[in-house]
Design an enzyme around this catalytic site. Sequence first.
Site, PDB file in Angstrom:
ATOM      1  N   HIS A 175     -17.641 -55.986  43.616  1.00  0.00           N
ATOM      2  CA  HIS A 175     -18.290 -57.304  43.459  1.00  0.00           C
ATOM      3  C   HIS A 175     -17.312 -58.428  43.808  1.00  0.00           C
ATOM      4  O   HIS A 175     -17.132 -59.382  43.050  1.00  0.00           O
ATOM      5  CB  HIS A 175     -18.814 -57.470  42.030  1.00  0.00           C
TER       6      HIS A 175
ATOM      7  N   ARG B 172     -17.442 -45.880  30.576  1.00  0.00           N
ATOM      8  CA  ARG B 172     -17.599 -44.900  31.649  1.00  0.00           C
ATOM      9  C   ARG B 172     -16.243 -44.513  32.236  1.00  0.00           C
ATOM     10  O   ARG B 172     -15.254 -45.205  32.074  1.00  0.00           O
ATOM     11  CB  ARG B 172     -18.490 -45.476  32.757  1.00  0.00           C
TER      12      ARG B 172
ATOM     13  N   TYR C 179     -16.824 -50.032  42.076  1.00  0.00           N
ATOM     14  CA  TYR C 179     -17.679 -51.221  42.159  1.00  0.00           C
ATOM     15  C   TYR C 179     -16.755 -52.433  42.163  1.00  0.00           C
ATOM     16  O   TYR C 179     -16.021 -52.655  41.203  1.00  0.00           O
ATOM     17  CB  TYR C 179     -18.607 -51.312  40.944  1.00  0.00           C
TER      18      TYR C 179
ATOM     19  N   GLU D 194     -21.123 -50.673  45.848  1.00  0.00           N
ATOM     20  CA  GLU D 194     -22.403 -51.388  45.930  1.00  0.00           C
ATOM     21  C   GLU D 194     -22.772 -51.831  47.335  1.00  0.00           C
ATOM     22  O   GLU D 194     -23.928 -52.224  47.582  1.00  0.00           O
ATOM     23  CB  GLU D 194     -22.393 -52.617  44.998  1.00  0.00           C
TER      24      GLU D 194
ATOM     25  N   ASP E  60     -26.741 -62.159  37.531  1.00  0.00           N
ATOM     26  CA  ASP E  60     -25.975 -63.043  38.409  1.00  0.00           C
ATOM     27  C   ASP E  60     -25.926 -64.422  37.764  1.00  0.00           C
ATOM     28  O   ASP E  60     -26.970 -65.015  37.493  1.00  0.00           O
ATOM     29  CB  ASP E  60     -26.654 -63.169  39.777  1.00  0.00           C
TER      30      ASP E  60
ATOM     31  N   LYS F  58     -15.170 -49.911  37.540  1.00  0.00           N
ATOM     32  CA  LYS F  58     -15.328 -51.368  37.579  1.00  0.00           C
ATOM     33  C   LYS F  58     -14.266 -52.016  38.461  1.00  0.00           C
ATOM     34  O   LYS F  58     -13.317 -51.390  38.915  1.00  0.00           O
ATOM     35  CB  LYS F  58     -15.275 -51.939  36.162  1.00  0.00           C
TER      36      LYS F  58
END
Length: 377
Positions: free
Chosen positions: A95, A15, A93, A117, A269, A74
């Site tokens: 995380h 992407r 994103y 997110e 997860d 990412k």
Amino acid sequence: MRIGVPKEIKKNEYRVALTPRGVEQFVRSGHDVFIEKNAGKGSGYFDEAYKEAGAIITDAADVYEKAEMIYKVKEILPPEYAYMKENLIIFTYLHSNGNQEMTDVLLNSKVVAISYEDIEDEDGMFPLLKPMSELAGKGGFIAALNFSQSIHSGNGLMLTRVHGVKTPTVAIIGAGRSGLGAAELASAMGNRVVILDIDMDKLEEAKFKLPLNVELLHSSRSNLVETLKEADVMINCILWNKNAKGHLIYRNDLKLMKPGSLIVDVSCDEKGAIETSRPTSHEKPVYEEEGIQHYVVDNIPAAFSRTATQSLCNITLPYALKIANNGVKKALSENEYFRKGLCFYKGKLTLKETAMKFSLEYTDPKDALGIISEDLK
């Protein structure tokens, strides 16, 4: 503002954050856009299209050097750490609660980082997760179709209704966007589909969206156990609280499942809802635990990169334009829901979940931004 779009370097990530049409919108608003060479190739967008839209094509080092805001897909990976610098805006994103090394780098470099997110809307939902969640759910079922095949060491079931043989059972945990995406495809193929969720309102909503071959169950322990026994494929689509103790499906529970059946963990997860989950890649997507196949690819939408890029850009671009047009402080100060995505602000950790996970000092985003009550009136 100068916007930088680097090529994603995560393995099997195809992407890109911005389409040529998105470049046009930045340029029309008076901003400069720097795109790394071949950044969009994996999604079918080539450098010439970006040039025609008004972008400047350059290398990674130049993108990071010139950009005031890095707009990507990412998280920040080790080869990108050296590019982090004070006041650089990162929009992606992140995380962060899953990566202490990256968290330390972003704190020490004093960047401003906003995670897709964690941004919310007025209903408490996560709008920037929605398009990728749907793709991940649908992609998870497509993966189940593939890895149920005998040629991929699956149980040899065709996940569809075939006269004269028992219809497969596809169980889905979670009636959110991912779960409904998976259920849409699984039910359309004629499978017996079971969805489990603790939210009765979500189950009622699903009732009016899905056909009659979808059974909707409250996610009690007894219902989960019975479903595990029946399922040929179990697809997990719930986000697991990283601070929660225990799991939803334990290692011992796998002994209840049919030998050779498949777990697709869309949420992936590590040791989260499913104790035996550990993230995999598109190159080596499947492993076996207790006789049960596991598919735990952590970037399923990347396999459908053009669709995913278009969907992602559609939903993130308005937020990126707000930052570019207003400046990051004003954009976040004026919108409390957008502000929930602020993870790092000039050396301060502003996401409570990450602070709790790594026992780090937490700063309220309003305090970090210097917002006083009069500013919010």
